[in-house]
Design a protein around this motif. Structure first.
Motif, short mmCIF file in Angstrom:
data_model
loop_
_atom_site.label_atom_id
_atom_site.label_comp_id
_atom_site.label_asym_id
_atom_site.label_seq_id
_atom_site.Cartn_x
_atom_site.Cartn_y
_atom_site.Cartn_z
N MET A 180 0.00 4.29 -14.08
CA MET A 180 -0.45 5.49 -13.38
C MET A 180 0.30 6.74 -13.82
N TYR A 181 1.28 6.60 -14.74
CA TYR A 181 2.08 7.72 -15.23
C TYR A 181 2.76 8.47 -14.07
N ILE A 182 3.43 7.69 -13.23
CA ILE A 182 4.13 8.23 -12.07
C ILE A 182 5.35 7.36 -11.84
N SER A 183 6.41 7.92 -11.29
CA SER A 183 7.64 7.15 -11.09
C SER A 183 7.43 6.05 -10.06
N GLU A 184 8.24 5.00 -10.15
CA GLU A 184 8.14 3.90 -9.21
C GLU A 184 8.35 4.37 -7.78
N SER A 185 9.37 5.20 -7.58
CA SER A 185 9.69 5.66 -6.23
C SER A 185 8.57 6.51 -5.65
N ARG A 186 8.00 7.40 -6.48
CA ARG A 186 6.93 8.26 -6.00
C ARG A 186 5.67 7.44 -5.69
N LEU A 187 5.34 6.51 -6.57
CA LEU A 187 4.17 5.66 -6.34
C LEU A 187 4.34 4.83 -5.08
N SER A 188 5.52 4.27 -4.89
CA SER A 188 5.78 3.45 -3.71
C SER A 188 5.66 4.29 -2.44
N HIS A 189 6.17 5.51 -2.49
CA HIS A 189 6.12 6.40 -1.32
C HIS A 189 4.66 6.75 -0.97
N ILE A 190 3.89 7.13 -1.97
CA ILE A 190 2.49 7.50 -1.74
C ILE A 190 1.70 6.31 -1.21
N PHE A 191 1.94 5.15 -1.81
CA PHE A 191 1.20 3.95 -1.41
C PHE A 191 1.48 3.60 0.04
N LYS A 192 2.76 3.61 0.44
CA LYS A 192 3.12 3.29 1.83
C LYS A 192 2.51 4.31 2.78
N GLN A 193 2.53 5.57 2.39
CA GLN A 193 2.01 6.64 3.24
C GLN A 193 0.50 6.50 3.44
N LYS A 194 -0.22 6.16 2.39
CA LYS A 194 -1.68 6.14 2.45
C LYS A 194 -2.24 4.80 2.91
N VAL A 195 -1.62 3.70 2.49
CA VAL A 195 -2.18 2.36 2.77
C VAL A 195 -1.52 1.73 3.98
N GLY A 196 -0.28 2.13 4.30
CA GLY A 196 0.39 1.60 5.47
C GLY A 196 1.16 0.32 5.23
N ILE A 197 1.52 0.05 3.98
CA ILE A 197 2.29 -1.13 3.63
C ILE A 197 3.02 -0.83 2.32
N SER A 198 4.21 -1.39 2.16
CA SER A 198 4.93 -1.12 0.92
C SER A 198 4.20 -1.73 -0.27
N LEU A 199 4.28 -1.09 -1.42
CA LEU A 199 3.58 -1.57 -2.60
C LEU A 199 4.09 -2.94 -3.03
#
Length: 260
Positions: A180-199
């Motif tokens: 996704m060309y995004i950092s692991e920390s940023r992707l994990s943060h967005i995923f948890k925020q939007k999906v409601g579970i840690s990546l």
């Protein structure tokens, strides 16, 4: 009361696993998931950290040692990922002050009706989502924003699609972040925020679901485990035991599976 042709009916959802069964008998064990249990024919016999008790329905905190005595009676279990939005809601509402919360009869009775009238006959994701909305209403969690459909956000939609399409043995947070060309920390943060579970937790749950889906389709447990991204059948079995508190073989035997 229940004339099912199975001993276990399994629903594997994004942030939890729900099952109706009459074959749970377990010695001391713990697992990663928050546990919800309702006795559909009689109260549940459970020993929590050495203390025996009976309850018609209860929530049990994650990673708590307990025993279950099913007595070949039908029960409804739900194993809820504690890192999910649903897990957080349950913990805030029922498990802030204790590792176990006994439900009132005013909640148990409609939950039993839900299981008897709707849950056992589900054949589609829409059916299951409707049952889950009723579950949330009964437990007074409906005021909170919990979504069971795919998130419409384009980036998260791309991540969810990538998870489905990625070779399972290569599926990691790092691989997805590079894709996704995004950092692991940023992707994990967005995923948890939007999906409601840690990546990371979602990936493990996804692999378990993929493995069981393959097994119920007739693939051997060893082959299904490797195809789903586990290093071996023993790795898969250990993950099932650690996460779900049951053996993989006990889940599969004389059971029905539905991915929802």
């Amino acid at each position: 009361m229940f004339g099912f042709p199975y001993e276990l009916i399994l629903y594997f959802s994004r942030d939890h696993i729900s099952f109706l069964t009459n074959k749970v008998d377990a010695d001391d064990h713990s697992h990663h998931y928050i546990q919800f249990t309702v006795g559909l024919e009689q109260p549940v016999s459970i020993t929590v950290e050495g203390q025996p008790m009976q309850a018609s329905g209860l929530f049990l905190q994650s990673s708590v040692i307990h025993q279950l005595q099913g007595h070949q009676q039908w029960q409804w279990y739900m194993l809820i990922n504690p890192e999910s939005t649903l897990g957080e809601l349950v913990r805030l509402a029922y498990l802030q002050d204790s590792n176990v919360c006994v439900l009132g009869q005013d909640q148990v009775d409609p939950l039993r009706q839900l299981a008897a009238k709707q849950l056992y006959s589900i054949t589609s994701q829409d059916d299951y989502n409707q049952s889950m909305r009723r579950f949330m209403q009964i437990l007074r969690l409906q005021e909170q924003d919990h979504e069971f459909e795919s998130d419409p956000n384009e980036r998260i939609g791309d991540v969810l699609l990538a998870i489905e399409m990625f070779p399972s043995h290569d599926l990691t947070v790092r691989a997805l972040s590079q894709h996704m060309y995004i950092s692991e920390s940023r992707l994990s943060h967005i995923f948890k925020q939007k999906v409601g579970i840690s990546l990371a937790s979602y990936i493990v749950h996804h692999k378990l679901r993929a493995a069981f889906q393959a097994i119920f389709s007739g693939v051997s447990m060893t082959e299904a485990a490797v195809e789903a991204g586990f290093s071996s059948s023993s790795h898969f079995s250990k993950t099932v035991r650690d996460k779900l508190g049951m053996t993989a073989r006990s889940i599969v035997q004389n059971s029905r599976f539905l991915k929802v």
